[in-house]
Design a protein around this motif. Structure first.
Motif, mmCIF file in Angstrom:
data_model
loop_
_atom_site.group_PDB
_atom_site.id
_atom_site.type_symbol
_atom_site.label_atom_id
_atom_site.label_comp_id
_atom_site.label_asym_id
_atom_site.label_seq_id
_atom_site.Cartn_x
_atom_site.Cartn_y
_atom_site.Cartn_z
ATOM 1 N N ALA A 65 2.230 -10.782 -3.319
ATOM 2 C CA ALA A 65 3.544 -11.197 -3.810
ATOM 3 C C ALA A 65 4.580 -10.083 -3.720
ATOM 4 N N PHE A 66 4.177 -8.849 -4.018
ATOM 5 C CA PHE A 66 5.099 -7.717 -4.005
ATOM 6 C C PHE A 66 4.758 -6.702 -2.915
ATOM 7 N N GLN A 67 3.955 -7.090 -1.944
ATOM 8 C CA GLN A 67 3.498 -6.164 -0.901
ATOM 9 C C GLN A 67 4.671 -5.486 -0.207
ATOM 10 N N GLU A 68 4.617 -4.146 -0.145
ATOM 11 C CA GLU A 68 5.624 -3.331 0.541
ATOM 12 C C GLU A 68 7.056 -3.649 0.100
ATOM 13 N N TYR A 104 -4.391 -7.845 -4.100
ATOM 14 C CA TYR A 104 -3.317 -7.293 -3.272
ATOM 15 C C TYR A 104 -1.915 -7.730 -3.699
ATOM 16 N N ALA A 105 -1.757 -8.236 -4.916
ATOM 17 C CA ALA A 105 -0.440 -8.669 -5.389
ATOM 18 C C ALA A 105 0.585 -7.535 -5.303
ATOM 19 N N PHE A 106 0.132 -6.301 -5.547
ATOM 20 C CA PHE A 106 1.028 -5.153 -5.531
ATOM 21 C C PHE A 106 0.649 -4.171 -4.417
ATOM 22 N N TYR A 107 0.084 -4.692 -3.345
ATOM 23 C CA TYR A 107 -0.406 -3.858 -2.254
ATOM 24 C C TYR A 107 0.723 -3.028 -1.648
ATOM 25 N N ASP A 108 0.457 -1.737 -1.501
ATOM 26 C CA ASP A 108 1.366 -0.792 -0.859
ATOM 27 C C ASP A 108 2.742 -0.746 -1.526
#
Length: 92
Positions: free
Chosen positions: A47-50, A68-72
């Motif tokens: 959802a918030f990736q990059e 991976y909701a906040f991945y990278d």
């Protein structure tokens, strides 16, 4: 399209109970901070990736955060959770 709506004051998340997968993916210009609406129950994958996110407020209503909701995201992402420690430990 999501950025255009939010920048114009229209929140496309108002009728949803989740932040869709990839909703803020690679947010143009970076997303410094975001306050998740109180009706949101799930934060979907990536959802918030990059997105450039640096600070987020997560309401007690959130009961699931997918992988991976906040991945990278920003390396020093500051999260503020409004529920108790017990509530946090029960999030899927």
């Amino acid at each position: 399209m999501n950025k255009i709506l939010l920048d114009s004051g229209v929140n496309p998340l108002l009728k949803l109970d989740c932040i869709p997968a990839g909703f803020f993916f690679k947010w143009e210009g970076g997303l410094d901070e975001y306050e998740i609406p109180n009706d949101i129950k799930t934060i979907k994958s990536c959802a918030f990736q990059e997105s450039g996110l640096k600070k987020i407020r997560i309401p007690k209503s959130v009961v699931e955060i997918e992988a991976y909701a906040f991945y990278d995201c920003y390396p020093n992402l500051k999260g503020i959770y409004e529920g108790s420690v017990e509530d946090w430990n029960n999030i899927e």
